[in-house]
Write an enzyme that holds these catalytic residues in place. Structure first.
Site, PDB file in Angstrom:
ATOM      1  N   CYS A  84      -1.378  12.536  -7.989  1.00 11.67           N
ATOM      2  CA  CYS A  84      -2.250  11.369  -7.732  1.00 11.67           C
ATOM      3  C   CYS A  84      -1.538  10.296  -6.906  1.00 11.67           C
ATOM      4  CB  CYS A  84      -2.768  10.728  -9.024  1.00 11.67           C
ATOM      5  SG  CYS A  84      -3.823  11.776  -9.982  1.00 11.67           S
ATOM      6  N   ALA A  85      -0.525  10.689  -6.154  1.00 12.03           N
ATOM      7  CA  ALA A  85       0.224   9.686  -5.388  1.00 12.03           C
ATOM      8  C   ALA A  85       0.567  10.235  -4.000  1.00 12.03           C
ATOM      9  CB  ALA A  85       1.487   9.279  -6.149  1.00 12.03           C
TER      10      ALA A  85
END
Ligand code: PLP
Length: 388
Positions: free
Chosen positions: A346-347
């Site tokens: 998620c980054a």
């Protein structure tokens, strides 16, 4: 269960597991013995539930050295807390500064705000996640409303210099919002001495609480009148008014709270405080050093993030030349019972910074219940997979 029965859980950066038995007990006790709606009805079960929620607030306030527990606002997690601060504070025409390794919990609301006319300045970090305070100083200009940054990268573990960032932010009249999803319960956080204005935390990672818990701590220097709520509704207080209460925490806590989750979170925070953050940290640092050194000595394996483990939380990302991370993750799980997370975590911004976009990495994140012999097995497993 798959081919192996014994699990080695190394996904504590996603959510910690197992939870301490006292967390599980606090949650079942809440349902069995204190099942009222906290802060609503005046009967004994409601009062009991309200007391448990307040005790969790107090434990968190003490952990973060905040004198007033009412400045701890419960949310369903760090994402909600970050959204509350960003969307509540920023308006078209405002400038916000963020780093190039932020999680999408920060990046996505920022990009949405950018589309609405908020000016977004991204400060580049080094490939190992390190942030140079000078780069931040150049980006934070007078008139900047907010600086937002992660305390510890969820991809590389790199710890960012929040105390220096607070000074830089305050020099230009900005507030500092810290995403403590990976640091709460892991690193000592004294909001006052670090100069943090707003602290978004996850309850279900280092604080050992259940999923669905987290919060925003609003420092004394923040005027809540300047921060709009995300959600409005019943609070059990001032029910005669149709306007949202303006006091804390009710301004930001509408609807029935997650009493069972907060009961578990309170027990998790007490567990962390009883064990001591220093003790937990030194255990996790030993395991992290073992991982960084062990994986780093396998030919073909590249370990990302700072080599000096004192500069990182217990998170180790690695890749293997010529191998897909999905294959590595699947084999670790199926053949060895080792549970980790692969991909972009998620980054995507952090992976772009690190040079691992779009394939990502394998991430191993030890927690309080992992042991040195488990880490030894993990290093052996990676070595075998790389050789085969
Ligand atoms: C750095 C960072 N920020 C924010 C979040 C979101 O936290 P939550 O799942 O509690 O909403 C995470 C969770 O993975 C994270 O690692």
């Amino acid at each position: 269960m798959g081919a192996v029965d014994e699990l080695i859980y190394l996904d504590n950066a996603a959510t910690s597991w197992p939870k301490p038995p006292e967390v599980v007990r606090a949650m079942s006790d809440f349902i069995e013995k204190a099942g009222g709606n906290p802060g609503r009805s005046g009967h004994r079960l409601s009062i009991r539930a309200g007391r448990i929620v307040y005790e969790a607030r107090e434990a968190l306030a003490e952990l973060f050295s905040v004198p007033d527990p009412l400045r701890v606002v419960f949310t369903p997690g760090a994402t909600y807390a970050i959204n509350l601060a960003l969307l509540g504070l920023l308006h078209p025409g405002d400038t916000v500064v963020a780093t190039s390794i932020e999680h999408n919990a920060v990046m996505r609301p920022l990009r949405a705000l950018e589309q609405r006319g908020v000016r977004l300045v991204i400060v580049p970090c080094a490939p190992d996640g390190t942030l140079a305070p000078l780069a931040l100083q150049r980006a934070a200009t007078p008139g900047t409303r907010l600086v937002v940054m992660t305390h510890a990268s969820n991809v590389m573990g790199t710890i960012l210099p929040v105390a220096e960032a607070a000074k830089i932010a305050h020099q230009v009249g900005a507030l500092l919002l810290v995403d403590a999803a990976q640091s709460a319960g892991v690193l000592p956080i004294d909001m006052r001495s670090l100069g943090i204005d707003l602290l978004a935390f996850a309850g279900h990672k280092g604080l050992m609480g259940p999923p669905g818990t987290g919060g925003l701590v609003i420092g004394e220097g923040v005027d809540e009148a300047q921060m709009e709520p995300l959600v409005r509704g019943g609070t059990g207080s001032r029910s005669e008014f149709e306007l949202q209460p303006d006091f804390l925490p009710d301004r930001y806590e509408s609807g029935t709270s997650n009493g069972m989750g907060i009961a578990g979170l309170g027990a998790g925070v007490r567990f962390v405080r009883e064990r001591g953050i220093e003790m937990l940290r030194s255990h996790e640092m030993e395991l992290t050093t073992q991982l960084v050194e062990g994986l780093g000595s396998i030919p073909g394996v590249k370990v990302y993030g700072p080599l000096e483990t004192g500069r990182r939380a217990a998170i180790v990302s690695f890749g293997v030349a010529g191998r897909q991370v999905s294959e590595l993750g699947m084999r670790l799980d199926e053949e060895y019972g080792i549970l980790c997370r692969v991909g972009l975590h998620c980054a995507p911004a952090a992976h772009r910074t690190m040079g691992t976009f779009p394939h990502g990495t394998v991430r191993l994140a030890p927690g309080p219940f992992n042991t040195a012999s488990e880490i030894e097995k993990v290093i052996e497993a990676v070595e075998r997979i790389v050789r085969s």
